[in-house]
Design an enzyme around this catalytic site. Structure first.
Site, mmCIF file in Angstrom:
data_model
loop_
_atom_site.group_PDB
_atom_site.id
_atom_site.type_symbol
_atom_site.label_atom_id
_atom_site.label_comp_id
_atom_site.label_asym_id
_atom_site.label_seq_id
_atom_site.Cartn_x
_atom_site.Cartn_y
_atom_site.Cartn_z
ATOM 1 N N PRO A 18 10.564 21.042 -9.257
ATOM 2 C CA PRO A 18 10.053 19.681 -9.383
ATOM 3 C C PRO A 18 8.841 19.543 -10.298
ATOM 4 O O PRO A 18 7.950 20.382 -10.292
ATOM 5 C CB PRO A 18 9.678 19.304 -7.940
ATOM 6 C CG PRO A 18 9.524 20.600 -7.228
ATOM 7 C CD PRO A 18 10.502 21.543 -7.879
ATOM 8 N N ASN A 19 8.880 18.463 -11.049
ATOM 9 C CA ASN A 19 7.801 18.032 -11.958
ATOM 10 C C ASN A 19 7.726 18.846 -13.245
ATOM 11 O O ASN A 19 6.947 18.513 -14.139
ATOM 12 C CB ASN A 19 6.435 18.025 -11.244
ATOM 13 C CG ASN A 19 6.427 17.126 -10.023
ATOM 14 O OD1 ASN A 19 6.718 15.934 -10.154
ATOM 15 N ND2 ASN A 19 6.155 17.658 -8.851
ATOM 16 N N ARG A 26 2.045 16.929 -18.212
ATOM 17 C CA ARG A 26 1.518 17.072 -16.862
ATOM 18 C C ARG A 26 0.341 18.058 -16.827
ATOM 19 O O ARG A 26 0.507 19.233 -17.133
ATOM 20 C CB ARG A 26 2.664 17.625 -16.012
ATOM 21 C CG ARG A 26 2.310 17.996 -14.633
ATOM 22 C CD ARG A 26 3.402 18.857 -14.002
ATOM 23 N NE ARG A 26 3.017 19.155 -12.650
ATOM 24 C CZ ARG A 26 3.453 20.179 -11.953
ATOM 25 N NH1 ARG A 26 4.325 21.008 -12.479
ATOM 26 N NH2 ARG A 26 3.039 20.372 -10.745
ATOM 27 N N TYR A 31 -1.346 23.592 -17.073
ATOM 28 C CA TYR A 31 -0.008 24.096 -17.404
ATOM 29 C C TYR A 31 0.246 24.266 -18.901
ATOM 30 O O TYR A 31 1.300 24.764 -19.292
ATOM 31 C CB TYR A 31 1.050 23.164 -16.796
ATOM 32 C CG TYR A 31 0.964 23.106 -15.287
ATOM 33 C CD1 TYR A 31 1.173 24.245 -14.520
ATOM 34 C CD2 TYR A 31 0.656 21.921 -14.621
ATOM 35 C CE1 TYR A 31 1.083 24.211 -13.133
ATOM 36 C CE2 TYR A 31 0.563 21.867 -13.230
ATOM 37 C CZ TYR A 31 0.778 23.019 -12.497
ATOM 38 O OH TYR A 31 0.682 22.990 -11.127
ATOM 39 N N ASN A 83 11.164 29.327 -11.519
ATOM 40 C CA ASN A 83 9.888 28.645 -11.265
ATOM 41 C C ASN A 83 10.218 27.493 -10.327
ATOM 42 O O ASN A 83 10.629 26.416 -10.760
ATOM 43 C CB ASN A 83 9.234 28.133 -12.552
ATOM 44 C CG ASN A 83 7.856 27.538 -12.275
ATOM 45 O OD1 ASN A 83 7.466 27.344 -11.117
ATOM 46 N ND2 ASN A 83 7.107 27.257 -13.335
ATOM 47 N N ALA A 86 6.456 23.446 -6.714
ATOM 48 C CA ALA A 86 5.868 23.249 -5.372
ATOM 49 C C ALA A 86 6.762 23.774 -4.248
ATOM 50 O O ALA A 86 6.255 24.163 -3.183
ATOM 51 C CB ALA A 86 5.563 21.773 -5.157
ATOM 52 N N HIS A 89 6.054 27.073 -2.294
ATOM 53 C CA HIS A 89 5.112 27.180 -1.188
ATOM 54 C C HIS A 89 5.626 26.570 0.113
ATOM 55 O O HIS A 89 4.920 26.589 1.122
ATOM 56 C CB HIS A 89 3.797 26.496 -1.582
ATOM 57 C CG HIS A 89 3.342 26.815 -2.978
ATOM 58 N ND1 HIS A 89 3.057 28.106 -3.370
ATOM 59 C CD2 HIS A 89 3.187 26.043 -4.090
ATOM 60 C CE1 HIS A 89 2.707 28.093 -4.653
ATOM 61 N NE2 HIS A 89 2.785 26.859 -5.105
ATOM 62 N N ASP A 96 15.759 32.074 1.792
ATOM 63 C CA ASP A 96 17.056 32.517 2.312
ATOM 64 C C ASP A 96 18.091 32.652 1.197
ATOM 65 O O ASP A 96 18.908 33.578 1.201
ATOM 66 C CB ASP A 96 17.569 31.531 3.372
ATOM 67 C CG ASP A 96 16.827 31.663 4.709
ATOM 68 O OD1 ASP A 96 16.085 32.648 4.887
ATOM 69 O OD2 ASP A 96 17.005 30.779 5.563
ATOM 70 N N GLU A 107 10.265 35.621 -9.844
ATOM 71 C CA GLU A 107 9.442 34.427 -9.612
ATOM 72 C C GLU A 107 8.516 34.244 -10.813
ATOM 73 O O GLU A 107 7.848 35.197 -11.238
ATOM 74 C CB GLU A 107 8.610 34.647 -8.339
ATOM 75 C CG GLU A 107 7.652 33.521 -8.044
ATOM 76 C CD GLU A 107 6.730 33.815 -6.846
ATOM 77 O OE1 GLU A 107 6.548 34.999 -6.490
ATOM 78 O OE2 GLU A 107 6.202 32.839 -6.279
ATOM 79 N N HIS A 109 5.512 31.633 -12.673
ATOM 80 C CA HIS A 109 4.603 30.480 -12.650
ATOM 81 C C HIS A 109 3.769 30.476 -13.915
ATOM 82 O O HIS A 109 3.301 31.538 -14.360
ATOM 83 C CB HIS A 109 3.657 30.534 -11.448
ATOM 84 C CG HIS A 109 4.371 30.530 -10.140
ATOM 85 N ND1 HIS A 109 5.002 29.420 -9.635
ATOM 86 C CD2 HIS A 109 4.598 31.523 -9.253
ATOM 87 C CE1 HIS A 109 5.564 29.724 -8.485
ATOM 88 N NE2 HIS A 109 5.346 30.995 -8.235
ATOM 89 N N ARG A 116 -5.715 29.193 -7.050
ATOM 90 C CA ARG A 116 -5.834 27.739 -6.909
ATOM 91 C C ARG A 116 -6.011 27.364 -5.422
ATOM 92 O O ARG A 116 -6.512 28.153 -4.643
ATOM 93 C CB ARG A 116 -4.622 27.085 -7.570
ATOM 94 C CG ARG A 116 -4.549 27.420 -9.075
ATOM 95 C CD ARG A 116 -3.352 26.808 -9.732
ATOM 96 N NE ARG A 116 -3.375 25.356 -9.647
ATOM 97 C CZ ARG A 116 -2.311 24.579 -9.897
ATOM 98 N NH1 ARG A 116 -1.153 25.145 -10.256
ATOM 99 N NH2 ARG A 116 -2.397 23.275 -9.802
ATOM 100 N N ARG A 120 -1.418 26.889 -2.060
ATOM 101 C CA ARG A 120 -0.545 27.529 -3.065
ATOM 102 C C ARG A 120 -0.520 29.048 -2.918
ATOM 103 O O ARG A 120 0.158 29.738 -3.668
ATOM 104 C CB ARG A 120 -1.013 27.175 -4.480
ATOM 105 C CG ARG A 120 -0.893 25.712 -4.814
ATOM 106 C CD ARG A 120 -1.275 25.433 -6.262
ATOM 107 N NE ARG A 120 -1.659 24.046 -6.414
ATOM 108 C CZ ARG A 120 -0.809 23.035 -6.626
ATOM 109 N NH1 ARG A 120 0.486 23.273 -6.754
ATOM 110 N NH2 ARG A 120 -1.233 21.787 -6.735
#
Ligand code: DQA
Length: 153
Positions: A18-19, A26, A31, A83, A86, A89, A96, A107, A109, A116, A120
């Site tokens: 998301p986002n 953003r 970022y 990635n 949100a 977290h 799963d 993973e 980021h 942060r 997070r």
């Protein structure tokens, strides 16, 4: 049921949560100014040099990420760069899903969530991922792809 995995293909799934469609606009101080299309271009250039193909996707929906992880397994993807933004977290469903597949998941980021806000610091994705690359801006994605190319996952 998760499909039986196929033999590994040359495709690397790059799944964005998301986002991240707003990347570039953003919070650029956190970022950076690269858009998701810019990152896709960087990954495609590197992948091509190594005979790999990038399947770049973004969604704002948690369940879509779960479906795409299952698909990566069913399609025999070489690896997944994830990635989850949100949902990293919050999402036991993603934890799963990563545990349910044998495809290696890295993973990713842009920022370093551990430096942060406290909320997070917990990563459900990180509990199941083969590796975590964070805090390098857009380069987190290319570093993660290098890990796939170098056979680290
Ligand atoms: C992020 C870090 C997450 O904490 C945040 O919710 C994001 C982006 C990153 O790439 O730095 O949306 O995953």
């Amino acid at each position: 049921m998760t499909d039986t995995p196929s033999a590994p293909s040359n495709t690397v799934y790059v799944l964005n949560g998301p986002n991240l469609n707003l990347l570039g606009l953003r919070e650029p101080e956190i970022y950076g100014s690269d858009t998701l299309d810019d990152i896709a271009g960087m990954l495609e250039d590197k992948a091509r040099e190594h005979g790999l193909t990038i399947e770049m996707r973004q969604t704002n929906y948690e369940g879509m990420l779960v479906d795409w992880l299952h698909e990566a397994q069913a399609e025999g993807a070489r690896a997944v760069l994830l990635n989850a933004a949100a949902y990293t977290h919050t999402s036991i469903a993603l934890l799963d899903a990563i545990r349910a597949i044998t495809t290696p998941v890295i993973e990713v980021h842009l920022s370093d969530p551990k430096t942060r806000e406290d909320f997070r610091h917990l990563s459900y994705v990180g509990m199941a991922a083969a590796k975590t690359i964070e805090g390098h801006g857009a380069a987190s994605y290319t570093i993660a792809l290098d890990a796939v190319i170098n056979g680290e996952v």
